[in-house]
Design an enzyme around this catalytic site. Structure first.
Site, mmCIF file in Angstrom:
data_model
loop_
_atom_site.group_PDB
_atom_site.id
_atom_site.type_symbol
_atom_site.label_atom_id
_atom_site.label_comp_id
_atom_site.label_asym_id
_atom_site.label_seq_id
_atom_site.Cartn_x
_atom_site.Cartn_y
_atom_site.Cartn_z
ATOM 1 N N TYR A 1 -0.817 -8.905 7.113
ATOM 2 C CA TYR A 1 -0.617 -7.779 6.462
ATOM 3 C C TYR A 1 0.254 -6.315 7.675
ATOM 4 O O TYR A 1 1.265 -6.118 7.755
ATOM 5 C CB TYR A 1 -1.528 -6.441 5.605
ATOM 6 C CG TYR A 1 -0.918 -5.515 5.375
ATOM 7 C CD1 TYR A 1 0.031 -4.942 4.711
ATOM 8 C CD2 TYR A 1 -1.748 -3.942 5.915
ATOM 9 C CE1 TYR A 1 0.424 -3.757 4.152
ATOM 10 C CE2 TYR A 1 -1.339 -2.675 5.701
ATOM 11 C CZ TYR A 1 -0.074 -2.432 4.955
ATOM 12 O OH TYR A 1 -0.053 -1.526 4.395
ATOM 13 N N ALA B 1 6.337 -1.396 0.105
ATOM 14 C CA ALA B 1 5.738 -1.314 1.348
ATOM 15 C C ALA B 1 4.868 -3.106 0.474
ATOM 16 O O ALA B 1 4.083 -2.892 -0.592
ATOM 17 C CB ALA B 1 4.682 -1.483 2.283
ATOM 18 N N TYR B 2 4.277 -4.189 0.473
ATOM 19 C CA TYR B 2 3.522 -5.079 0.317
ATOM 20 C C TYR B 2 2.515 -5.060 0.811
ATOM 21 O O TYR B 2 2.333 -4.759 2.121
ATOM 22 C CB TYR B 2 3.888 -5.950 0.686
ATOM 23 C CG TYR B 2 3.226 -7.474 0.113
ATOM 24 C CD1 TYR B 2 3.274 -8.278 -1.043
ATOM 25 C CD2 TYR B 2 1.702 -7.918 0.848
ATOM 26 C CE1 TYR B 2 2.766 -8.821 -1.594
ATOM 27 C CE2 TYR B 2 1.016 -9.000 0.197
ATOM 28 C CZ TYR B 2 1.599 -9.789 -0.991
ATOM 29 O OH TYR B 2 0.400 -10.757 -1.954
ATOM 30 N N ASP C 1 -3.029 2.158 10.338
ATOM 31 C CA ASP C 1 -3.761 1.734 11.508
ATOM 32 C C ASP C 1 -3.466 0.392 11.485
ATOM 33 O O ASP C 1 -4.377 -0.142 12.507
ATOM 34 C CB ASP C 1 -5.064 2.507 10.700
ATOM 35 C CG ASP C 1 -5.402 2.386 10.010
ATOM 36 O OD1 ASP C 1 -4.548 2.491 8.469
ATOM 37 O OD2 ASP C 1 -6.629 1.781 9.500
ATOM 38 N N TRP D 1 -5.850 4.371 4.705
ATOM 39 C CA TRP D 1 -7.057 4.879 4.267
ATOM 40 C C TRP D 1 -6.282 6.168 2.178
ATOM 41 O O TRP D 1 -7.033 6.766 2.203
ATOM 42 C CB TRP D 1 -8.030 5.060 4.694
ATOM 43 C CG TRP D 1 -9.126 4.821 5.484
ATOM 44 C CD1 TRP D 1 -8.401 3.391 6.018
ATOM 45 C CD2 TRP D 1 -10.320 4.372 5.577
ATOM 46 N NE1 TRP D 1 -9.285 3.163 6.972
ATOM 47 C CE2 TRP D 1 -10.372 3.799 6.715
ATOM 48 C CE3 TRP D 1 -11.588 5.783 5.750
ATOM 49 C CZ2 TRP D 1 -12.199 3.450 7.630
ATOM 50 C CZ3 TRP D 1 -12.791 5.677 5.894
ATOM 51 C CH2 TRP D 1 -12.823 4.040 7.035
ATOM 52 N N GLY E 1 5.133 3.502 -6.001
ATOM 53 C CA GLY E 1 3.633 3.599 -5.321
ATOM 54 C C GLY E 1 2.917 4.672 -5.219
ATOM 55 O O GLY E 1 3.646 5.750 -6.043
ATOM 56 N N GLN E 2 2.171 4.124 -5.036
ATOM 57 C CA GLN E 2 1.105 6.125 -4.463
ATOM 58 C C GLN E 2 2.030 7.155 -4.122
ATOM 59 O O GLN E 2 2.351 8.145 -4.382
ATOM 60 C CB GLN E 2 -0.116 6.035 -3.652
ATOM 61 C CG GLN E 2 -0.657 4.508 -4.226
ATOM 62 C CD GLN E 2 -2.048 5.156 -4.009
ATOM 63 O OE1 GLN E 2 -2.838 5.432 -3.960
ATOM 64 N NE2 GLN E 2 -2.178 3.938 -2.514
HETATM 65 N N1 LIG Z 1 -2.496 2.281 0.857
HETATM 66 C C1 LIG Z 1 -3.149 2.104 1.583
HETATM 67 O O1 LIG Z 1 -4.250 2.256 2.065
HETATM 68 C C2 LIG Z 1 -2.247 2.492 2.951
HETATM 69 C C3 LIG Z 1 -3.006 2.387 4.296
HETATM 70 C C4 LIG Z 1 -2.322 2.990 5.338
HETATM 71 C C5 LIG Z 1 -0.552 2.791 5.456
HETATM 72 N N2 LIG Z 1 0.219 2.197 4.167
HETATM 73 C C6 LIG Z 1 1.638 2.574 4.263
HETATM 74 O O2 LIG Z 1 2.019 3.309 3.376
HETATM 75 C C7 LIG Z 1 2.927 3.202 2.564
HETATM 76 C C8 LIG Z 1 3.019 3.779 1.339
HETATM 77 O O3 LIG Z 1 1.779 3.274 0.894
HETATM 78 P P1 LIG Z 1 0.831 3.306 -0.646
HETATM 79 O O4 LIG Z 1 0.170 2.948 -0.609
HETATM 80 O O5 LIG Z 1 1.827 4.002 -1.589
HETATM 81 O O6 LIG Z 1 1.773 2.009 -1.680
HETATM 82 P P2 LIG Z 1 1.561 1.165 -3.151
HETATM 83 O O7 LIG Z 1 0.939 2.631 -3.928
HETATM 84 O O8 LIG Z 1 1.326 -0.341 -2.986
HETATM 85 O O9 LIG Z 1 3.649 1.369 -2.958
HETATM 86 C C9 LIG Z 1 4.435 0.453 -2.695
HETATM 87 C C10 LIG Z 1 5.484 0.596 -3.432
HETATM 88 O O10 LIG Z 1 6.409 -0.245 -2.699
HETATM 89 C C11 LIG Z 1 6.742 -1.213 -3.498
HETATM 90 N N3 LIG Z 1 8.011 -2.435 -3.087
HETATM 91 C C12 LIG Z 1 7.252 -3.821 -2.272
HETATM 92 N N4 LIG Z 1 7.462 -4.093 -1.858
HETATM 93 C C13 LIG Z 1 8.635 -3.938 -2.153
HETATM 94 C C14 LIG Z 1 10.583 -4.004 -2.251
HETATM 95 N N5 LIG Z 1 9.950 -6.050 -1.385
HETATM 96 N N6 LIG Z 1 10.848 -3.803 -1.909
HETATM 97 C C15 LIG Z 1 11.263 -1.882 -2.822
HETATM 98 N N7 LIG Z 1 9.850 -2.187 -3.692
HETATM 99 C C16 LIG Z 1 8.722 -3.276 -3.004
HETATM 100 C C17 LIG Z 1 6.106 -1.578 -4.797
HETATM 101 O O11 LIG Z 1 6.027 -2.158 -5.889
HETATM 102 P P3 LIG Z 1 5.568 -3.259 -7.317
HETATM 103 O O12 LIG Z 1 4.112 -2.799 -6.907
HETATM 104 O O13 LIG Z 1 5.690 -3.393 -7.990
HETATM 105 O O14 LIG Z 1 5.489 -4.752 -5.748
HETATM 106 C C18 LIG Z 1 5.270 -0.618 -4.943
HETATM 107 O O15 LIG Z 1 5.520 0.698 -5.784
HETATM 108 C C19 LIG Z 1 2.838 1.792 3.374
HETATM 109 O O16 LIG Z 1 4.181 1.751 3.583
HETATM 110 C C20 LIG Z 1 1.839 1.165 3.145
HETATM 111 O O17 LIG Z 1 2.231 0.595 4.271
HETATM 112 C C21 LIG Z 1 -0.911 2.374 2.846
#
Ligand SMILES: NC(=O)c1ccc[n+]([C@@H]2O[C@H](COP(=O)([O-])OP(=O)(O)OC[C@H]3O[C@@H](n4cnc5c(N)ncnc54)[C@H](OP(=O)(O)O)[C@@H]3O)[C@@H](O)[C@H]2O)c1
Length: 299
Positions: free
Chosen positions: A124, A59-60, A101, A149, A9-10
């Protein structure tokens, strides 16, 4: 050593990159190698890597799809964090869990504190709030880091979408009544690597913290900044037009106030985030430059 789940993920990729640059021992597992809801896979990973700390970057995150794909959202955001917390409790190690958030409804007129009650308005958000509860209920030695964000050079995110749309459109219509702090995954990775040794040494630092970039804007302000920084490099300068949330209906509701008060994190860990424009500018310039770079075999 630090073991990361959600390595593709990111945040997972930024953690990997930063740890390598700082020679911090880390291993990051992509989804394909370990599903966090699979207790056997998680136990095997801990037995193999014997980490001193675990970071859950998995995370999903498909906010709109989560409304109908509740089972997957629950696996990634509630069940999985509970499994990881249980494995950490059994191994006697701390865990950093990342949350959002979107556990708030956005009705508070000022930035959210950690003590504010959660009240999610999307599937979510509900799954992430349940994941927080699972971690708190299973493992004492943890940090739950709520952020917002998130964007980076990797994966899909709002900043990259704006750059892509700006290439072909003369007008971008962007929501201007939701407020928050665009936060780079790189800066979240920095914050996690800063707090990790402190948390490992002192269980009393356990708890929930807010961490985003400094300062606030709207999606419209975020888009405007990306376009402004990219324009001199791309020659593309579309108009960025403010619209309301009502003008842009989505399956999942979003909080109008996503602003997080990060004072507790800053005071506890002595790490101050940069203003949101600093990292947005840097990431925009990096992405545009990379897109413009002529492949070396062509030159
Ligand atoms: N993105 C945002 O704007 C945002 C905002 C607030 C908080 N957050 C939180 O920040 C954290 C990091 O987010 P991010 O932006 O890096 O997310 P991301 O880019 O979507 O990466 C999440 C990773 O988790 C993997 N994943 C999903 N379900 C899984 C499972 N059951 N077991 C193992 N891996 C799994 C995904 O793999 P697949 O793609 O292969 O499913 C993906 O590689 C998360 O907790 C998210 O909730 C994100």
């Amino acid at each position: 050593m630090i073991l990361v789940f959600g390595g593709n993920g990111q945040l997972g990729q930024e953690l990997t990159r930063l740890a390598a640059a700082r020679a911090i021992p880390m291993h990051a597992l992509p989804h394909g190698e370990a599903d966090i809801a699979d207790s056997n896979a998680v136990a095997a990973a801990l037995a193999r890597w014997k980490p001193e700390l675990l970071v859950n970057a998995a995370a999903y995150t498909k906010v709109d799809l989560a409304e109908t794909n509740i089972e997957e959202a629950c696996k990634g955001n509630e069940l999985g964090p509970g499994v990881l917390a249980g494995a950490c409790a059994a191994a006697g190690i701390p865990m950093v869990h990342v949350s959002t958030d979107y556990v708030f409804d956005g009705s508070k007129p000022t930035p959210y504190r950690e003590t504010d009650p959660v009240c999610p308005i999307s599937a979510y958000g509900r799954s992430k709030a349940a994941g927080e509860a699972a971690v708190r209920g299973t493992l004492k030695h943890h940090v739950i880091l709520r952020t917002a964000w998130v964007y980076s050079e990797f994966g899909q995110n709002f900043l990259k979408t704006m750059l892509r749309l700006a290439e072909t459109r003369d007008e971008l219509r962007i929501v201007a009544d939701q407020h928050g702090s665009p936060t780079s995954a790189r800066e979240i990775a920095e914050a996690i690597l800063h707090l990790a040794p402190l948390l490992s040494r002192d269980q009393k630092l356990s708890g929930t913290y807010h961490f985003t970039a400094d300062g606030f804007t709207t999606w419209h302000g975020f888009a405007g900044r990306v376009v402004e920084i990219a324009a001199p490099m791309t020659g593309r300068n579309p108009r960025v037009i403010p619209i309301t949330t009502a003008d842009y209906p989505t399956p999942a509701k979003r909080p109008v106030n996503s602003r997080l008060d990060c004072r507790r994190f800053v005071q506890t860990f002595g790490f101050t985030p940069r203003h949101w424009t600093e990292s947005v500018d840097a990431t925009t310039r990096t992405l545009v430059a990379a897109a413009q770079r002529v492949p070396s075999h062509v030159a």
